[in-house]
Design a protein around this motif. Structure first.
Motif, PDB file in Angstrom:
ATOM      1  N   VAL B  26      50.644  40.718  24.829  1.00  0.00           N
ATOM      2  CA  VAL B  26      51.918  39.991  24.716  1.00  0.00           C
ATOM      3  C   VAL B  26      52.705  40.128  26.018  1.00  0.00           C
ATOM      4  O   VAL B  26      53.259  39.159  26.542  1.00  0.00           O
ATOM      5  CB  VAL B  26      52.739  40.524  23.519  1.00  0.00           C
ATOM      6  CG1 VAL B  26      54.167  39.982  23.565  1.00  0.00           C
ATOM      7  CG2 VAL B  26      52.076  40.127  22.205  1.00  0.00           C
ATOM      8  N   SER B  27      52.738  41.356  26.570  1.00  0.00           N
ATOM      9  CA  SER B  27      53.485  41.576  27.808  1.00  0.00           C
ATOM     10  C   SER B  27      52.950  40.724  28.944  1.00  0.00           C
ATOM     11  O   SER B  27      53.709  40.077  29.672  1.00  0.00           O
ATOM     12  CB  SER B  27      53.413  43.053  28.208  1.00  0.00           C
ATOM     13  OG  SER B  27      53.954  43.858  27.206  1.00  0.00           O
ATOM     14  N   SER B  30      53.404  36.863  28.284  1.00  0.00           N
ATOM     15  CA  SER B  30      54.772  36.370  28.435  1.00  0.00           C
ATOM     16  C   SER B  30      55.175  36.313  29.902  1.00  0.00           C
ATOM     17  O   SER B  30      56.013  35.500  30.288  1.00  0.00           O
ATOM     18  CB  SER B  30      55.748  37.212  27.626  1.00  0.00           C
ATOM     19  OG  SER B  30      55.556  38.557  27.898  1.00  0.00           O
ATOM     20  N   SER B  31      54.559  37.172  30.717  1.00  0.00           N
ATOM     21  CA  SER B  31      54.897  37.086  32.129  1.00  0.00           C
ATOM     22  C   SER B  31      54.372  35.793  32.740  1.00  0.00           C
ATOM     23  O   SER B  31      54.937  35.263  33.689  1.00  0.00           O
ATOM     24  CB  SER B  31      54.410  38.328  32.885  1.00  0.00           C
ATOM     25  OG  SER B  31      53.311  38.044  33.680  1.00  0.00           O
ATOM     26  N   PHE B  34      56.969  32.987  30.774  1.00  0.00           N
ATOM     27  CA  PHE B  34      58.368  32.955  31.224  1.00  0.00           C
ATOM     28  C   PHE B  34      58.500  33.161  32.730  1.00  0.00           C
ATOM     29  O   PHE B  34      59.445  32.698  33.342  1.00  0.00           O
ATOM     30  CB  PHE B  34      59.187  34.027  30.502  1.00  0.00           C
ATOM     31  CG  PHE B  34      59.156  33.909  29.011  1.00  0.00           C
ATOM     32  CD1 PHE B  34      59.654  32.775  28.383  1.00  0.00           C
ATOM     33  CD2 PHE B  34      58.625  34.927  28.227  1.00  0.00           C
ATOM     34  CE1 PHE B  34      59.633  32.662  27.008  1.00  0.00           C
ATOM     35  CE2 PHE B  34      58.600  34.815  26.845  1.00  0.00           C
ATOM     36  CZ  PHE B  34      59.094  33.680  26.233  1.00  0.00           C
ATOM     37  N   GLY B 184      56.897  44.125  30.050  1.00  0.00           N
ATOM     38  CA  GLY B 184      56.958  43.050  29.063  1.00  0.00           C
ATOM     39  C   GLY B 184      58.353  42.914  28.466  1.00  0.00           C
ATOM     40  O   GLY B 184      58.849  41.804  28.266  1.00  0.00           O
ATOM     41  N   THR B 185      58.996  44.053  28.209  1.00  0.00           N
ATOM     42  CA  THR B 185      60.351  44.018  27.651  1.00  0.00           C
ATOM     43  C   THR B 185      61.300  43.301  28.602  1.00  0.00           C
ATOM     44  O   THR B 185      62.116  42.477  28.193  1.00  0.00           O
ATOM     45  CB  THR B 185      60.863  45.454  27.420  1.00  0.00           C
ATOM     46  OG1 THR B 185      59.863  46.173  26.711  1.00  0.00           O
ATOM     47  CG2 THR B 185      62.147  45.446  26.628  1.00  0.00           C
ATOM     48  N   ILE B 187      60.528  41.074  30.802  1.00  0.00           N
ATOM     49  CA  ILE B 187      60.198  39.653  30.855  1.00  0.00           C
ATOM     50  C   ILE B 187      60.728  38.931  29.627  1.00  0.00           C
ATOM     51  O   ILE B 187      61.404  37.916  29.730  1.00  0.00           O
ATOM     52  CB  ILE B 187      58.659  39.463  30.931  1.00  0.00           C
ATOM     53  CG1 ILE B 187      58.088  40.143  32.169  1.00  0.00           C
ATOM     54  CG2 ILE B 187      58.295  37.990  30.888  1.00  0.00           C
ATOM     55  CD1 ILE B 187      58.429  39.496  33.458  1.00  0.00           C
ATOM     56  N   ILE B 188      60.412  39.516  28.447  1.00  0.00           N
ATOM     57  CA  ILE B 188      60.771  38.834  27.210  1.00  0.00           C
ATOM     58  C   ILE B 188      62.290  38.724  27.067  1.00  0.00           C
ATOM     59  O   ILE B 188      62.808  37.727  26.581  1.00  0.00           O
ATOM     60  CB  ILE B 188      60.128  39.551  25.992  1.00  0.00           C
ATOM     61  CG1 ILE B 188      58.605  39.358  26.058  1.00  0.00           C
ATOM     62  CG2 ILE B 188      60.669  39.006  24.676  1.00  0.00           C
ATOM     63  CD1 ILE B 188      57.830  40.207  25.100  1.00  0.00           C
ATOM     64  N   CYS B 189      63.012  39.742  27.518  1.00  0.00           N
ATOM     65  CA  CYS B 189      64.478  39.690  27.402  1.00  0.00           C
ATOM     66  C   CYS B 189      65.118  38.963  28.571  1.00  0.00           C
ATOM     67  O   CYS B 189      66.342  38.977  28.715  1.00  0.00           O
ATOM     68  CB  CYS B 189      65.046  41.098  27.298  1.00  0.00           C
ATOM     69  SG  CYS B 189      64.444  41.995  25.884  1.00  0.00           S
ATOM     70  N   HIS B 190      64.316  38.370  29.463  1.00  0.00           N
ATOM     71  CA  HIS B 190      64.838  37.653  30.627  1.00  0.00           C
ATOM     72  C   HIS B 190      65.746  38.518  31.487  1.00  0.00           C
ATOM     73  O   HIS B 190      66.784  38.066  31.976  1.00  0.00           O
ATOM     74  CB  HIS B 190      65.595  36.380  30.201  1.00  0.00           C
ATOM     75  CG  HIS B 190      64.699  35.361  29.578  1.00  0.00           C
ATOM     76  ND1 HIS B 190      63.880  34.542  30.321  1.00  0.00           N
ATOM     77  CD2 HIS B 190      64.462  35.056  28.290  1.00  0.00           C
ATOM     78  CE1 HIS B 190      63.200  33.769  29.499  1.00  0.00           C
ATOM     79  NE2 HIS B 190      63.525  34.071  28.260  1.00  0.00           N
TER      80      HIS B 190
END
Lengths: 470, 317
Positions: B26-27, B30-31, B34, B184-185, B187-190
């Motif tokens: 997922v990490s 998502s990179s 996003f 990943g955190t 990235i996901i939280c922008h």
């Protein structure tokens, strides 16, 4: 362990509280309007731009010069190096190639007594070109002219390394000077010039930009590539000059285009929020530790107070022999990790004591073997932290610090300029973990062993001993 | 009585491996989806400095600028000019945010119209290139790699009796696992990748290696006590369970402390602190999880695989 007597607790406890109080509040006296700081408290901590803001300076090249990209890059490197020499390890710097601008930000708080941003900005923009010139011909304004103007023997880039050194004169006074080790090219130029000037007892004048330090007579030809600068320096001046020479000269004098204060990059109110958050988090840890582990938990809280106070003391410059450091968000991360390690050390030990009690050992035996058996885990965990901290300090510290020299073989390919905020992380982590071994292991042990000598405190329940039996 | 817990961690390794691989996937995915949000220091961008009289609400100003720029995010700082004594506000825009000259004109118009009462004027507009970004990251990576090597050597030496080298490699693998989850955190939280990102990664690195070492320490001790009586798997399971109360208590203490920081930051509206404390919290959870559930099962699996090869190698390890 058995030798630890009842009063030990009170001594350790009082010492930790006294120390913590002096760190948090500092020791100052007010005599009328005079405020004398004997011991620096947390108020004296310098925070980074991220937490308390600072100043923002835009430098440009002089109007008649169209700076190349390479010149701007070189100028930025020199400025960064100068900031590190001024003790500014937290900074941001940007280059605008299109407009020949260099933007620099560094931390400053309004009213800060021992740091003058205007002076710092002036120093950052100076060319700082070191020259050795033939003769000493000057005009009325003290500016070099004639032979001295035309015949430059050495320039700053001919110097391999400069350092402050001292010699004793006949009456035993220390005389400070800057010793120079020249590059092979510089050594050759210097040898040629001194060979030429020695027979006539000629003079060489030494200049920094337009200021002359001294103009010694050449006695003999100097061929070993060493030179020195004298000029009635004290230790600090000699060190500052050596630093300035080592950082190199700017390709041109920089003009200050604008100069203003800036608010914290984290947003205003960042500092207040951090302080409140820190207090609440610590209060939670204290309640949780005491609820879980009773007496060892309470002891752990006292040890943690000592550890946090100790870390802040190193940052604020509480210990006179060490300079303080700038506290940034990464630095706070280092404190958080070290406090986590402190909590963990106490939890590991308390769990072990509980286990030993559950195995039917006596209270004294449980405390003793609990600490002993927990120690290997605590030691290995903390030593690994220390190793990581040393690597970070070596990678991001100033080039002349011990750790940088130690790790030079790994990081030689990088410029010295990225001192940055990560150094602050390594610094707080290293001090925090070292203090943890002192407070969290040694002091906790002394306090708990001495408390267990009191009759009222000999109930195993206070050590979590009965929980499993029920 | 020691065994308050008796969970067979090793037997559940498949489940743990799946969870870990999923989190890493997922990490990384998502990179790609996003893209990393690099800070102006690492990416370059535009810094606009306005000077004005009177008072301006900083967050309102940011919102107005973002509206004028059709949604491009800006960050700002406020200050006072040393020479003129007038107030200023600096806007920072990251370069890939799609700032065209049209948009910049639209911004200028909107700002000068809206804040006409404040005599606002543009003092400076600088297009800055990334400062030492690349070098900073490279240096960080070299520093982290060197730390990994030092950690492996240290664990190999201190945990010789339980086959130190492999234990060291597994511990470092778990660290990589945690670092990827922290990334990943972000990235996901922008959240933008900056020096604080490195600080969080380094903190989690330290936090996680300590968790692992505490468990290894218990295995080292039990190995001496029970070498003849129990299998390696039993010893590992026993050790994880014996140190589980400690693992849980330490994790709760530190994670809740970070939660407190996050909540206070939210209450004070200093959202930038959250971009530090939230990934820290997630990293702590990942670090606690990986040392209990991931490292040791991985180590036993690898040891099994290697153990089937020539004996000489095992003797060396």
């Amino acid at each position: 362990m058995r030798k630890i007597k009842k009063p030990v607790f009170f001594v350790v406890f009082a010492l930790i509280l006294l120390f913590a109080a002096s760190v948090f509040f500092g020791v100052t006296t007010y005599y009328g309007d005079m405020n004398t700081v004997y011991v620096k408290g947390v108020d004296n901590i310098r925070f980074g731009i991220d937490i308390r803001g600072g100043v923002d300076v835009t430098f440009t090249s002089p109007e008649d010069i169209d700076a190349t990209d390479a010149q701007l890059d070189a100028a930025k490197e020199v400025i960064v190096q100068r900031m590190i020499n001024l003790g500014i390890t937290d900074y941001e710097s940007f280059i605008d190639y299109g407009n020949d601008r260099i933007i620099v930000r560094f931390p400053w708080k309004e009213g800060e007594a021992n740091f003058d941003p205007e002076e710092a900005v002036k120093e950052l923009g100076e060319t700082a070109e070191l020259t050795f010139r033939e003769g000493y011909e000057v005009d009325e304004a003290g500016m070099y002219t004639g032979v001295t103007k035309d015949n430059v023997i050495l320039v700053g880039s001919d110097v391999q390394e400069a350092y402050a050194a001292y010699s004793e004169d006949k009456s035993g006074n220390l005389e400070w000077q800057v010793s120079l080790e020249l590059t092979s090219e510089g050594a050759k130029k210097f040898a040629d010039a001194t060979t030429k000037l020695a027979p006539s007892r000629g003079v060489i004048s030494i200049w920094m930009d337009e200021t002359c330090f001294s103009y010694p007579q050449v006695q003999t030809a100097i061929t070993d590539g060493r030179a020195s600068i004298t000029g009635n320096f004290d230790a600090d001046e000699a060190k500052a000059l050596a630093d300035k020479i080592n950082s190199g000269a700017l390709p041109f004098k920089l003009v200050t285009a604008s100069f203003s204060t800036i608010s914290p990059s984290l947003g205003s109110g960042a500092l207040e929020a951090m302080v409140v958050a820190g207090i609440i988090a610590f209060a939670f840890i204290a309640v949780f530790m005491i609820a879980l582990y009773r007496l060892p938990g309470a002891v752990a809280v006292v040890a943690l107070v000592g550890q946090v106070a100790g870390t802040l003391a190193f940052i604020s410059g509480y210990f006179g022999f060490m300079n303080g450091s700038i506290l940034t968000i990464p630095g706070i991360a280092g404190i958080i990790l070290a406090v986590g390690m402190g909590v963990d050390a106490n939890i590991i030990t308390s769990e072990r004591i509980r286990e030993e009690l559950a195995n039917g050992k006596t209270l004294d035996g449980s405390i003793e073997s609990g600490f002993r058996r927990a120690f290997s885990a605590i030691l290995d965990g903390n030593v690994t932290m220390i190793l990581v901290a040393i690597i970070l300090m070596g990678a991001f510290g100033t080039p002349d610090s011990i750790f940088s020299k130690l790790l030079h073989f790994v990081f030689f390919m990088f410029g010295p300029s990225t001192a940055g905020t990560i150094y602050s992380f390594g610094f707080t982590l290293l001090t925090g973990v070292a203090l943890n071994l002192f407070f969290g292991v040694l002091c906790s042990r002394l306090m708990l062993a001495s408390l267990s000598k009191f009759k009222a405190l000999r109930n195993p329940k206070l050590y979590g001993g009965v929980r499993h039996e029920q | 009585m020691n065994n308050k817990f008796n969970i067979d961690f090793v037997a559940r390794k498949k489940l743990f491996f799946i969870i870990s691989i999923a989190a890493i996937a997922v990490s990384i995915l998502s990179s790609f989806i996003f893209g990393a949000n690099l800070d102006i220091q690492f990416k370059g961008g535009t810094i606009l400095t306005y000077i004005y009289d009177g008072a301006i609400d900083q967050s309102q100003f940011e919102a107005d600028a973002t509206a004028a720029l059709e949604g491009i995010g800006v960050t700002s700082t406020v200050g006072e000019d040393f020479s003129s004594g007038r107030n200023n506000i600096q806007l920072s825009l990251i370069s890939n945010s799609g700032l065209t000259s049209d948009k910049q004109i639209a911004l200028s118009d909107a700002i000068s119209e809206k804040y006409a009462a404040n005599n606002i004027e543009l003092l400076e507009s600088s297009d800055v290139s990334p400062s030492s970004g690349r070098e900073f990251f490279l240096k960080c990576i070299v520093a982290v790699l060197l730390s990994f090597i030092v950690l492996i050597v240290y664990i190999a030496l201190r945990f010789k009796n339980i086959g130190g080298w492999l234990a060291g490699v597994c511990a470092v693998t778990a660290l990589l696992h945690d670092c990827i989850i922290v990334y990943g955190t972000f990235i996901i939280c922008h959240m933008s990748i900056n020096a604080n990102f490195m600080a969080v990664v380094l903190t989690i690195l330290g936090y996680s290696i300590n968790n692992t070492i505490v468990i290894y320490d218990r295995i080292r001790e039990n190995e001496i006590l029970f070498r003849k009586k129990k299998t390696k798997t039993e010893i590992v399971n026993m050790s994880i369970n014996q140190s589980l109360t400690r693992s849980v208590n330490t994790s709760i203490t530190t994670i809740v402390a970070m939660l407190a920081v996050t909540i206070v930051a939210a209450v004070y509206g200093v959202t930038s602190i959250i971009s530090f404390s939230l990934p820290m919290m997630i990293g702590m959870i990942a670090g606690a999880y990986s040392s209990v559930c991931f490292t040791c099962p991985l180590w036993l699996t690898l040891e099994d695989k290697i153990g089937k090869k020539p004996k000489a190698k095992k003797a060396k390890a």
